[in-house]
Write a protein that holds these residues in place. Sequence first.
Motif, mmCIF file in Angstrom:
data_model
loop_
_atom_site.group_PDB
_atom_site.id
_atom_site.type_symbol
_atom_site.label_atom_id
_atom_site.label_comp_id
_atom_site.label_asym_id
_atom_site.label_seq_id
_atom_site.Cartn_x
_atom_site.Cartn_y
_atom_site.Cartn_z
ATOM 1 N N GLN A 3 23.015 2.726 -43.131
ATOM 2 C CA GLN A 3 22.340 2.455 -41.871
ATOM 3 C C GLN A 3 20.837 2.425 -42.089
ATOM 4 O O GLN A 3 20.276 3.274 -42.779
ATOM 5 N N ILE A 4 20.199 1.441 -41.491
ATOM 6 C CA ILE A 4 18.747 1.318 -41.520
ATOM 7 C C ILE A 4 18.261 1.232 -40.076
ATOM 8 O O ILE A 4 18.835 0.519 -39.255
ATOM 9 N N VAL A 5 17.218 1.985 -39.767
ATOM 10 C CA VAL A 5 16.607 1.929 -38.441
ATOM 11 C C VAL A 5 15.323 1.131 -38.545
ATOM 12 O O VAL A 5 14.419 1.473 -39.301
ATOM 13 N N MET A 6 15.272 0.022 -37.800
ATOM 14 C CA MET A 6 14.102 -0.857 -37.826
ATOM 15 C C MET A 6 13.321 -0.703 -36.532
ATOM 16 O O MET A 6 13.896 -0.748 -35.442
ATOM 17 N N GLY A 7 12.038 -0.523 -36.659
ATOM 18 C CA GLY A 7 11.159 -0.440 -35.490
ATOM 19 C C GLY A 7 10.253 -1.653 -35.454
ATOM 20 O O GLY A 7 9.635 -1.997 -36.462
ATOM 21 N N ILE A 8 10.174 -2.308 -34.296
ATOM 22 C CA ILE A 8 9.305 -3.466 -34.119
ATOM 23 C C ILE A 8 8.261 -3.083 -33.089
ATOM 24 O O ILE A 8 8.594 -2.708 -31.967
ATOM 25 N N GLY A 9 7.011 -3.150 -33.467
ATOM 26 C CA GLY A 9 5.945 -2.798 -32.543
ATOM 27 C C GLY A 9 4.816 -2.116 -33.263
ATOM 28 O O GLY A 9 4.797 -2.001 -34.488
ATOM 29 N N THR A 41 2.631 -4.997 -28.688
ATOM 30 C CA THR A 41 2.303 -4.176 -27.523
ATOM 31 C C THR A 41 3.395 -3.196 -27.146
ATOM 32 O O THR A 41 3.202 -2.382 -26.244
ATOM 33 N N GLY A 42 4.546 -3.268 -27.769
ATOM 34 C CA GLY A 42 5.632 -2.380 -27.365
ATOM 35 C C GLY A 42 6.595 -2.121 -28.484
ATOM 36 O O GLY A 42 6.509 -2.725 -29.560
ATOM 37 N N LEU A 43 7.530 -1.241 -28.241
ATOM 38 C CA LEU A 43 8.430 -0.775 -29.289
ATOM 39 C C LEU A 43 9.870 -1.195 -29.000
ATOM 40 O O LEU A 43 10.357 -1.091 -27.886
ATOM 41 N N LEU A 44 10.526 -1.676 -30.023
ATOM 42 C CA LEU A 44 11.952 -1.973 -29.966
ATOM 43 C C LEU A 44 12.576 -1.393 -31.223
ATOM 44 O O LEU A 44 12.050 -1.571 -32.329
ATOM 45 N N LEU A 45 13.668 -0.666 -31.062
ATOM 46 C CA LEU A 45 14.364 -0.087 -32.206
ATOM 47 C C LEU A 45 15.696 -0.792 -32.413
ATOM 48 O O LEU A 45 16.392 -1.135 -31.452
ATOM 49 N N ILE A 59 22.849 -7.618 -42.925
ATOM 50 C CA ILE A 59 23.144 -6.802 -41.746
ATOM 51 C C ILE A 59 24.580 -7.082 -41.303
ATOM 52 O O ILE A 59 24.939 -8.220 -41.008
ATOM 53 N N GLU A 60 25.372 -6.044 -41.281
ATOM 54 C CA GLU A 60 26.763 -6.163 -40.855
ATOM 55 C C GLU A 60 26.878 -6.097 -39.333
ATOM 56 O O GLU A 60 27.624 -6.840 -38.707
ATOM 57 N N SER A 61 26.152 -5.170 -38.746
ATOM 58 C CA SER A 61 26.146 -5.018 -37.286
ATOM 59 C C SER A 61 24.813 -4.405 -36.887
ATOM 60 O O SER A 61 24.126 -3.792 -37.709
ATOM 61 N N ALA A 62 24.458 -4.570 -35.627
ATOM 62 C CA ALA A 62 23.169 -4.064 -35.150
ATOM 63 C C ALA A 62 23.304 -3.551 -33.724
ATOM 64 O O ALA A 62 24.040 -4.124 -32.914
ATOM 65 N N ARG A 63 22.596 -2.494 -33.460
ATOM 66 C CA ARG A 63 22.527 -1.936 -32.101
ATOM 67 C C ARG A 63 21.061 -1.925 -31.682
ATOM 68 O O ARG A 63 20.224 -1.261 -32.308
ATOM 69 N N VAL A 64 20.751 -2.666 -30.649
ATOM 70 C CA VAL A 64 19.368 -2.816 -30.196
ATOM 71 C C VAL A 64 19.086 -1.793 -29.095
ATOM 72 O O VAL A 64 19.885 -1.620 -28.170
ATOM 73 N N GLN A 65 17.943 -1.124 -29.201
ATOM 74 C CA GLN A 65 17.559 -0.100 -28.229
ATOM 75 C C GLN A 65 16.226 -0.464 -27.570
ATOM 76 O O GLN A 65 15.168 -0.165 -28.113
ATOM 77 N N PRO A 66 16.258 -1.125 -26.430
ATOM 78 C CA PRO A 66 15.029 -1.350 -25.667
ATOM 79 C C PRO A 66 14.774 -0.172 -24.728
ATOM 80 O O PRO A 66 15.496 0.828 -24.754
ATOM 81 N N GLY A 67 13.762 -0.310 -23.879
ATOM 82 C CA GLY A 67 13.556 0.665 -22.811
ATOM 83 C C GLY A 67 12.468 1.684 -23.054
ATOM 84 O O GLY A 67 12.211 2.524 -22.192
ATOM 85 N N PHE A 68 11.785 1.634 -24.194
ATOM 86 C CA PHE A 68 10.785 2.653 -24.487
ATOM 87 C C PHE A 68 9.514 2.485 -23.650
ATOM 88 O O PHE A 68 8.715 3.402 -23.538
#
Length: 393
Positions: A3-9, A41-45, A59-68
């Motif tokens: 598992q890899i956690v990617m942060g965009i922002g 300007t913002g964060l997406l994980l 990438i086999e599968s991904a779970r996107v976490q917005p809302g920060f």
Amino acid sequence: MKQIVMGIGSLASPQWLPGADSQADGPRMHLDLGPEHPSRTGLLLIQAQCRDDAGTPRIESARVQPGFSHRSAEKLFEVRDYRQVLVLADRHDWQAPFIGELGAALVCEQLMGLVPPPRATWLRTLLSEQARIASHLAHLSFVGFRLQDEALVRRVRQLREQGRELMLAVSGNRVHPMLNRLGGLSTDLDSSQVEAFVPWAAEAGECARELARAVVDSALGRGIAILDRATINGYSLSGPVAAASGVRTDCRIQTPYLAHAQLQDELLAHEILREQGDAASRLLALADQVITSHVLIEACARHLQSVTGPVDTKLSKNIKVPDSEGYLAIEAPWGMAGWFLVSRSERTPWRLKMRTPGFANVQALQMALQGCPLDEADVAIASLGWTSGDLDK
């Protein structure tokens, strides 16, 4: 599998990503899409399960976490009067603020039976296309950044700055114009102000062609993050994302509003539907739309030479929308932006719900990233645009 956690922002430290699963194993990545890109300007994980495919991590599968950056705009609408609603709507997608305030104004005018003056309608059309170009240039800034083409990065930055200066000249504000009012616009544009948009839009069109050539020549995004027609329809994707997969959803053509009914020849002549549905096609679709917006701005400027009269409608300070409900959709830069208004004949909306295209794009990211090489994840993500306000509404 790992598992890899990617942060965009914009993050102070790429080694620590807030909000990630504390039990997650494996490295954490900070993806930078460039200093001009709206993701700064913002964060997406994104929590991604990766597998090794002949030495290439995929990438086999991904779970996107917005809302920060949750802003609660829809709840704030309920405690703001209709003039203040336009101020909030202007700020939910700050890459195209004029289009946000326009959508809120149009749905209110629909329920009020209010028809703005013709000159206001044509000016709104011109300014909405200017906002589309400004937004697309921000997202396309990723191309020069990714290819390390400093000349291209500089050209996009200069065009964006020139666009801000144009809005400053007509509204007094470089970022949030707040030009829309119920029944029209707050101010008229003289002929020199209208004409100033034409050479800027023409230069933006040339820049878009250069960006498109760079995408094609470098094969940037070719064959990755493919979204087929079924996925487009399943996630209700629209705008340039849908056009890149051969699906027509453009509200300016399907359900014309403002002056688009009179601009059908220009819209249809420059409409391009691509079939590949990959990240490259989506970046090219953005460039296509910049060129179309240039053509529309030229057409609006020509029409405005002969369309005179007021640009506003005199209304009472105490504005109330009749007891009713209605829905209206317009073509935002990334696709269909829907506004659902429920009124109880009060000074504030009983309910004002937004359907934002950026939210749909991020929902589809989990599908687009499946099978994507890890070192091209940034390209896949950049081809499905959002801004924090639009996403975390």
